[in-house]
Design an enzyme around this catalytic site. Structure first.
Site, PDB file in Angstrom:
ATOM      1  N   TYR A   1      30.036 -13.122  -2.525  1.00 14.26           N
ATOM      2  CA  TYR A   1      29.321 -14.384  -2.664  1.00 14.26           C
ATOM      3  C   TYR A   1      28.593 -14.291  -4.010  1.00 14.26           C
ATOM      4  CZ  TYR A   1      29.761 -15.916   2.234  1.00 14.26           C
ATOM      5  OH  TYR A   1      30.229 -16.352   3.453  1.00 14.26           O
TER       6      TYR A   1
ATOM      7  N   HIS B   1      35.887 -20.932   7.618  1.00 14.25           N
ATOM      8  CA  HIS B   1      34.713 -20.084   7.843  1.00 14.25           C
ATOM      9  C   HIS B   1      34.414 -19.927   9.333  1.00 14.25           C
ATOM     10  CE1 HIS B   1      31.745 -18.118   5.203  1.00 14.25           C
ATOM     11  NE2 HIS B   1      30.920 -18.192   6.211  1.00 14.25           N
TER      12      HIS B   1
ATOM     13  N   ASP C   1      34.374 -21.230   0.882  1.00 25.97           N
ATOM     14  CA  ASP C   1      34.291 -22.310   1.869  1.00 25.97           C
ATOM     15  C   ASP C   1      32.876 -22.572   2.349  1.00 25.97           C
ATOM     16  OD1 ASP C   1      34.005 -19.977   3.297  1.00 25.97           O
ATOM     17  OD2 ASP C   1      35.854 -20.206   4.442  1.00 25.97           O
TER      18      ASP C   1
END
Length: 521
Positions: A236, A390, A265
């Site tokens: 991330y 996700h 996502d």
């Protein structure tokens, strides 16, 4: 010589101006860290002046405290005099149910039974985080139910004596077309954490993608694992790019990590109401009376520490001027604090090429054929894509991976020749695995299933999950008359019922390509 504090002394420091906590028998001043805490100020203040070890330990890597001390965010003041800790008080009415005993793993015959058992064993916080999904849970539910609408087409009079599930991911040999998706905070479910999952994957020579928000460091997870084992590391990207660049530098030194999995996502967190309710109410606090569950779910107990089902209505939002409000309620929302929402095709992939030049990129969270096509144009830097919503935890009513897989087949099948296509979300049976492979997926990921297996039996519980899926996949392949995964194809399934539900508009490929400028192939 370190100073020794009594519990009474520590308990007096429970304000934003002077906030101390006890961790592992030592006393720390975390006052200056309060504004920086990803879980918000309130999460720490709830434990100010107390022993926070049981809350801190399951969700933080072991090296984090040391790094905080080095940065000066946290100051070690001394040790706690254990003799001054007050004895816990027992409630007058002890009517709580006894803790379920550890089950016999061989008596759990499928992933649903493992999940059901895990939800009885998990703490309220862990259950709320693992089980939660966004809004009305439509995407989470459809992820699983869509597979039942695809029918298999068994063939007969074919020798099915031998059968192998071996395959490759990015050229690396594995024994299963099943991998463990990045799933955060595994130590909430079991002390062995992500390392326990890795040990199970090593037993089956299966691939594991390590979560960016793992409760153990990547070094701890892969230590002493064979270099041939296939790990990916989930990224991330942070607003503070230097933090991400520092982590990428660490990952490049781990030979077991074969690729970077850039998750796209969830640039912002979804509204996971079960998790948020637990975060807002807190452990041990009663659920306010009058709260009604959303349609299709059971009512929430007024005395439960967390809802027993998902989909309950959300509490009123915090006021923006609330000085104790963190970036959001619940474990899931806290994990997104500091995550960048400004990633683009034009800027992020060149940045990754600079800071992870030798590691292939896998893009996770593709939900349309247009984005799958754009990703394929960035090969060979992008070597694979993961079709995923996700786990239903980001945008509710987003399509299941199977829908996106069918979209790609319809509008841009050349994607399968340019990049590997993996899918994630909702897999509960070996037949689900086979159906995805028949549609063109190279591999299928499981996330919650691994966490639930871990909660039930540690590393052995994850092994049981993989054992069940492997056996079910082999049985399905044999009954289809297939000896290896490369033989699986559209001739083995009937997906017409699902094809009727996929996107049916223009392909948009030319427009999508113009929006980013066509990369060199």
């Amino acid at each position: 010589m370190a100073k020794v504090f009594s519990y009474a002394e520590v308990s007096q420091h429970n304000t934003p101006e002077s906030c101390w906590v006890i961790l592992y028998g030592c006393v720390y001043d975390v006052t200056s860290f309060l504004p920086e805490h990803p879980g918000g100020i309130k999460a720490i203040l709830n434990l100010a002046g107390q022993d926070a070890t049981s809350e801190y330990d399951p969700i933080h890597p072991s090296n984090l405290l040391k790094e905080s001390l080095k940065r000066g965010d946290v100051k070690k003041l001394g040790t706690l005099d254990a003799s001054t800790v007050p004895s816990p008080t027992s409630p007058s009415n002890t009517s709580a149910s006894p803790t379920p005993s550890k089950p016999n793993l061989q008596h759990l015959l499928n992933l649903d039974e493992i999940a059901s058992t895990a939800l009885q064993l998990l703490s309220p916080k862990a259950k709320a985080y693992y089980h939660s999904a966004s809004d009305d849970l439509y995407s989470k539910t459809l992820n699983s139910t869509v597979y039942s609408r695809i029918l298999l087409r068994p063939r007969i009079f074919l020798d099915c004596t031998t059968c192998t599930t071996a395959t490759t991911f990015l050229g690396h040999k594995v024994h299963l077309p099943i991998f463990v998706s990045p799933a955060a905070l595994a130590r909430l479910g079991h002390p062995s954490g992500e390392r326990g999952i890795a040990e199970a994957c090593n037993t089956f020579n299966a691939m594991q993608i390590i979560s960016h928000n793992a409760s153990q460091s990547p070094e701890e997870i892969v230590r002493d694992m064979p270099e041939s084992m296939v790990f990916g590391w989930q990224l991330y990207v942070q607003n503070d790019r230097k933090k991400s660049e520092a982590m990428l530098a660490r990952i490049r030194h781990l030979k077991q990590v074969k690729f970077i999995c850039l998750t796209l996502d969830a640039p912002v967190p979804g509204k996971r109401e079960e998790d948020e309710r637990f975060g807002n109410i807190g452990a041990g606090a009663p659920v306010p009376s009058g709260i009604q569950a959303a349609k299709g779910t059971a009512k929430v107990s007024e005395t439960s520490a967390s809802p027993t089902t998902t989909g309950v209505s959300s509490p009123p939002p915090k006021k923006s001027n609330d000085s104790t409000a963190g970036p959001g309620a619940g474990v899931g929302r806290s994990l997104f604090w500091g995550t960048a929402a400004d990633l683009t095709w034009r800027t992020t992939l060149p940045w990754l090429a600079q800071h992870a030049p030798k590691l292939p990129i896998v893009l996770k969270g593709i939900q349309t054929h247009e984005d799958a096509y754009l990703a394929s144009l960035h090969a060979p830097q992008v070597r694979a894509i993961i079709l995923s919503n996700h786990g239903g935890r980001a945008l509710d009513t987003a399509p299941p991976a199977i829908h996106t897989l069918l979209e790609i087949r319809k509008y841009c099948p050349e994607v399968f020749d340019r990049v590997e296509v993996w899918v994630d979300g909702g897999v509960r049976r070996g037949t689900d695995v086979v159906k995805a492979l028949c549609l063109g997926a190279r591999g299928v990921g499981v996330g919650r299933a691994a966490l639930y297996g871990l909660a039930v039996g540690g590393s052995e519980g994850v092994e049981r999950v993989l054992e069940i899926l492997k056996a079910e996949t082999e049985t399905c392949m044999r009954l289809l008359g297939v000896k290896n995964v490369d033989e699986l194809g559209m001739q083995h399934i009937n997906a017409r019922a699902v094809e009727r539900d996929i996107y049916d508009g223009p392909d948009n490929l030319a427009k999508a390509t113009l929006s980013i400028g066509r990369p060199k192939l």
